[in-house]
Design a protein around this motif. Structure first.
Motif, PDB file in Angstrom:
ATOM      1  N   THR A  32      -1.006  -8.366   0.329  1.00 40.29           N
ATOM      2  CA  THR A  32       0.246  -7.697   0.704  1.00 40.29           C
ATOM      3  C   THR A  32       0.341  -6.315   0.078  1.00 40.29           C
ATOM      4  O   THR A  32       0.729  -5.342   0.740  1.00 40.29           O
ATOM      5  N   ARG A  33      -0.008  -6.203  -1.197  1.00 34.47           N
ATOM      6  CA  ARG A  33       0.051  -4.908  -1.878  1.00 34.47           C
ATOM      7  C   ARG A  33      -0.901  -3.904  -1.245  1.00 34.47           C
ATOM      8  O   ARG A  33      -0.516  -2.762  -0.971  1.00 34.47           O
ATOM      9  N   VAL A  34      -2.122  -4.325  -1.006  1.00 36.17           N
ATOM     10  CA  VAL A  34      -3.122  -3.417  -0.430  1.00 36.17           C
ATOM     11  C   VAL A  34      -2.719  -3.005   0.984  1.00 36.17           C
ATOM     12  O   VAL A  34      -2.796  -1.828   1.352  1.00 36.17           O
ATOM     13  N   GLY A  35      -2.254  -3.970   1.770  1.00 36.81           N
ATOM     14  CA  GLY A  35      -1.835  -3.659   3.129  1.00 36.81           C
ATOM     15  C   GLY A  35      -0.690  -2.666   3.170  1.00 36.81           C
ATOM     16  O   GLY A  35      -0.686  -1.728   3.967  1.00 36.81           O
ATOM     17  N   MET A  36       0.283  -2.838   2.288  1.00 35.69           N
ATOM     18  CA  MET A  36       1.419  -1.931   2.260  1.00 35.69           C
ATOM     19  C   MET A  36       0.999  -0.548   1.781  1.00 35.69           C
ATOM     20  O   MET A  36       1.504   0.478   2.291  1.00 35.69           O
ATOM     21  N   ARG A  37       0.089  -0.476   0.846  1.00 42.14           N
ATOM     22  CA  ARG A  37      -0.375   0.833   0.378  1.00 42.14           C
ATOM     23  C   ARG A  37      -1.100   1.581   1.495  1.00 42.14           C
ATOM     24  O   ARG A  37      -0.918   2.795   1.655  1.00 42.14           O
ATOM     25  N   ILE A  38      -1.911   0.868   2.266  1.00 42.45           N
ATOM     26  CA  ILE A  38      -2.602   1.501   3.388  1.00 42.45           C
ATOM     27  C   ILE A  38      -1.581   1.991   4.413  1.00 42.45           C
ATOM     28  O   ILE A  38      -1.678   3.109   4.939  1.00 42.45           O
ATOM     29  N   PHE A  39      -0.588   1.150   4.700  1.00 43.86           N
ATOM     30  CA  PHE A  39       0.437   1.515   5.677  1.00 43.86           C
ATOM     31  C   PHE A  39       1.222   2.741   5.221  1.00 43.86           C
ATOM     32  O   PHE A  39       1.437   3.684   5.992  1.00 43.86           O
ATOM     33  N   MET A  40       1.657   2.751   3.957  1.00 45.40           N
ATOM     34  CA  MET A  40       2.433   3.885   3.461  1.00 45.40           C
ATOM     35  C   MET A  40       1.575   5.147   3.395  1.00 45.40           C
ATOM     36  O   MET A  40       2.073   6.251   3.652  1.00 45.40           O
ATOM     37  N   GLY A  41       0.292   4.994   3.063  1.00 48.94           N
ATOM     38  CA  GLY A  41      -0.586   6.158   3.037  1.00 48.94           C
ATOM     39  C   GLY A  41      -0.726   6.784   4.414  1.00 48.94           C
ATOM     40  O   GLY A  41      -0.657   8.008   4.574  1.00 48.94           O
ATOM     41  N   ALA A  42      -0.919   5.936   5.430  1.00 49.08           N
ATOM     42  CA  ALA A  42      -1.021   6.442   6.794  1.00 49.08           C
ATOM     43  C   ALA A  42       0.291   7.058   7.248  1.00 49.08           C
ATOM     44  O   ALA A  42       0.314   8.097   7.916  1.00 49.08           O
ATOM     45  N   ASP A  43       1.400   6.420   6.879  1.00 56.42           N
ATOM     46  CA  ASP A  43       2.718   6.917   7.268  1.00 56.42           C
ATOM     47  C   ASP A  43       3.009   8.246   6.593  1.00 56.42           C
ATOM     48  O   ASP A  43       3.644   9.134   7.188  1.00 56.42           O
ATOM     49  N   ALA A  44       2.550   8.398   5.357  1.00 54.08           N
ATOM     50  CA  ALA A  44       2.783   9.659   4.640  1.00 54.08           C
ATOM     51  C   ALA A  44       2.127  10.825   5.372  1.00 54.08           C
ATOM     52  O   ALA A  44       2.677  11.935   5.405  1.00 54.08           O
ATOM     53  N   LEU A  45       0.964  10.584   5.968  1.00 53.98           N
ATOM     54  CA  LEU A  45       0.280  11.649   6.700  1.00 53.98           C
ATOM     55  C   LEU A  45       1.116  12.140   7.879  1.00 53.98           C
ATOM     56  O   LEU A  45       1.057  13.318   8.240  1.00 53.98           O
ATOM     57  N   LEU A  46       1.882  11.240   8.488  1.00 48.56           N
ATOM     58  CA  LEU A  46       2.757  11.642   9.589  1.00 48.56           C
ATOM     59  C   LEU A  46       3.781  12.671   9.124  1.00 48.56           C
ATOM     60  O   LEU A  46       3.973  13.712   9.766  1.00 48.56           O
ATOM     61  N   THR A 173      14.254 -22.228   0.680  1.00 53.32           N
ATOM     62  CA  THR A 173      13.086 -22.679   1.440  1.00 53.32           C
ATOM     63  C   THR A 173      12.522 -21.578   2.332  1.00 53.32           C
ATOM     64  O   THR A 173      11.673 -21.839   3.167  1.00 53.32           O
ATOM     65  N   GLY A 174      12.986 -20.349   2.158  1.00 53.34           N
ATOM     66  CA  GLY A 174      12.576 -19.259   3.027  1.00 53.34           C
ATOM     67  C   GLY A 174      11.282 -18.605   2.594  1.00 53.34           C
ATOM     68  O   GLY A 174      10.788 -18.783   1.479  1.00 53.34           O
ATOM     69  N   ASP A 175      10.734 -17.808   3.511  1.00 55.52           N
ATOM     70  CA  ASP A 175       9.456 -17.154   3.257  1.00 55.52           C
ATOM     71  C   ASP A 175       9.561 -16.110   2.155  1.00 55.52           C
ATOM     72  O   ASP A 175       8.613 -15.909   1.397  1.00 55.52           O
ATOM     73  N   SER A 176      10.701 -15.428   2.047  1.00 55.51           N
ATOM     74  CA  SER A 176      10.849 -14.407   1.017  1.00 55.51           C
ATOM     75  C   SER A 176      10.821 -15.000  -0.387  1.00 55.51           C
ATOM     76  O   SER A 176      10.458 -14.320  -1.348  1.00 55.51           O
ATOM     77  N   VAL A 177      11.210 -16.282  -0.505  1.00 54.84           N
ATOM     78  CA  VAL A 177      11.154 -16.964  -1.798  1.00 54.84           C
ATOM     79  C   VAL A 177       9.755 -17.522  -2.034  1.00 54.84           C
ATOM     80  O   VAL A 177       9.217 -17.432  -3.138  1.00 54.84           O
ATOM     81  N   ALA A 178       9.161 -18.094  -0.984  1.00 59.80           N
ATOM     82  CA  ALA A 178       7.817 -18.659  -1.113  1.00 59.80           C
ATOM     83  C   ALA A 178       6.774 -17.568  -1.304  1.00 59.80           C
ATOM     84  O   ALA A 178       5.775 -17.773  -1.993  1.00 59.80           O
ATOM     85  N   ARG A 179       7.001 -16.395  -0.692  1.00 57.29           N
ATOM     86  CA  ARG A 179       6.053 -15.284  -0.795  1.00 57.29           C
ATOM     87  C   ARG A 179       6.813 -14.037  -1.262  1.00 57.29           C
ATOM     88  O   ARG A 179       7.024 -13.103  -0.484  1.00 57.29           O
ATOM     89  N   PRO A 180       7.230 -14.001  -2.511  1.00 58.28           N
ATOM     90  CA  PRO A 180       8.047 -12.876  -2.992  1.00 58.28           C
ATOM     91  C   PRO A 180       7.332 -11.538  -2.920  1.00 58.28           C
ATOM     92  O   PRO A 180       7.982 -10.490  -2.901  1.00 58.28           O
ATOM     93  N   ALA A 181       6.008 -11.562  -2.874  1.00 55.49           N
ATOM     94  CA  ALA A 181       5.269 -10.300  -2.796  1.00 55.49           C
ATOM     95  C   ALA A 181       5.612  -9.537  -1.531  1.00 55.49           C
ATOM     96  O   ALA A 181       5.589  -8.298  -1.517  1.00 55.49           O
TER      97      ALA A 181
END
Length: 208
Positions: A32-46, A173-181
């Protein structure tokens, strides 16, 4: 002999009795961390492309078309309100994401307040567009101004939809609690948008 893992009524689907290794908490958090960093890096170029256009067209100023005669500069206080609302939304999401495991109810409250701030932010941006006094054909500066602010508004609108999923999943029981990252990564994205809005405000409202 090989023993089939399929039950008589499984229709060929394997029995899911072993957790997939990619769903281990530490692996999921890293992905999740790596994916978000790639996404934000690409978005920053925009946004960098828009800022490059701003300074390039300002320096070029062909036929003195950077700002056409009669164009009224956007009001700084409206831009400041937009930035403050987005920064507030980002801060609330950041706090909610880091409390979602311990206190899901508190996290939901933070998320709801962030959603309110984000929706108001979009509303103020629409108000500004309707009262600018210029359009994208009024010169280079107006076209870049509307381009950056429109793109930022689209991002905020998408982020508010994304935030809605975290509000729905911020329960025991939600995903945000099960996957806080995933919630933390979204909080980082909101901080990214807030930083972009601050930079855009300083450039568009003070350096024209």
């Amino acid at each position: 002999a090989l023993v089939s893992q399929h039950t008589p009524h499984s229709r060929g689907l394997p029995s899911l009795v072993v957790a997939a290794p990619e769903w281990a908490p530490e692996v999921d958090a890293r992905i999740t961390r790596v994916g978000m960093r790639i996404f934000m890096g690409a978005d920053a170029l925009l946004f960098v492309a828009f800022l490059f256009a701003f300074f390039y067209l300002k320096a070029l100023n062909n036929d003195h078309a950077w700002i056409s005669h009669g164009v009224v500069h956007p009001r700084r206080y409206i831009g400041a309100i937009i930035v403050v609302l987005l920064v507030a939304a980002a801060g609330l999401v950041f706090l909610g994401a880091r409390s979602v495991v311990r206190t899901p109810a508190t996290a939901r409250l933070f998320f709801w307040l962030a959603l309110l701030a984000g929706v108001v932010c979009i509303g103020v941006q629409i108000y500004e567009f309707r009262n600018l006094g210029f359009g994208p054909d009024s010169g280079s500066y107006p076209s870049v101004f509307i381009g950056i602010q429109s793109m930022l508004m689209v991002h905020v609108a998408g982020a508010m939809i994304w935030l809605g999923t975290h509000i729905h999943q911020a329960n025991p029981t939600g995903d945000s609690v099960a996957r806080p990252a995933s919630a933390v990564a979204f909080g980082n994205f909101m901080i990214f948008l807030a930083v972009v809005s601050v930079i855009a405000y300083l450039v568009l409202y003070f350096l024209y």
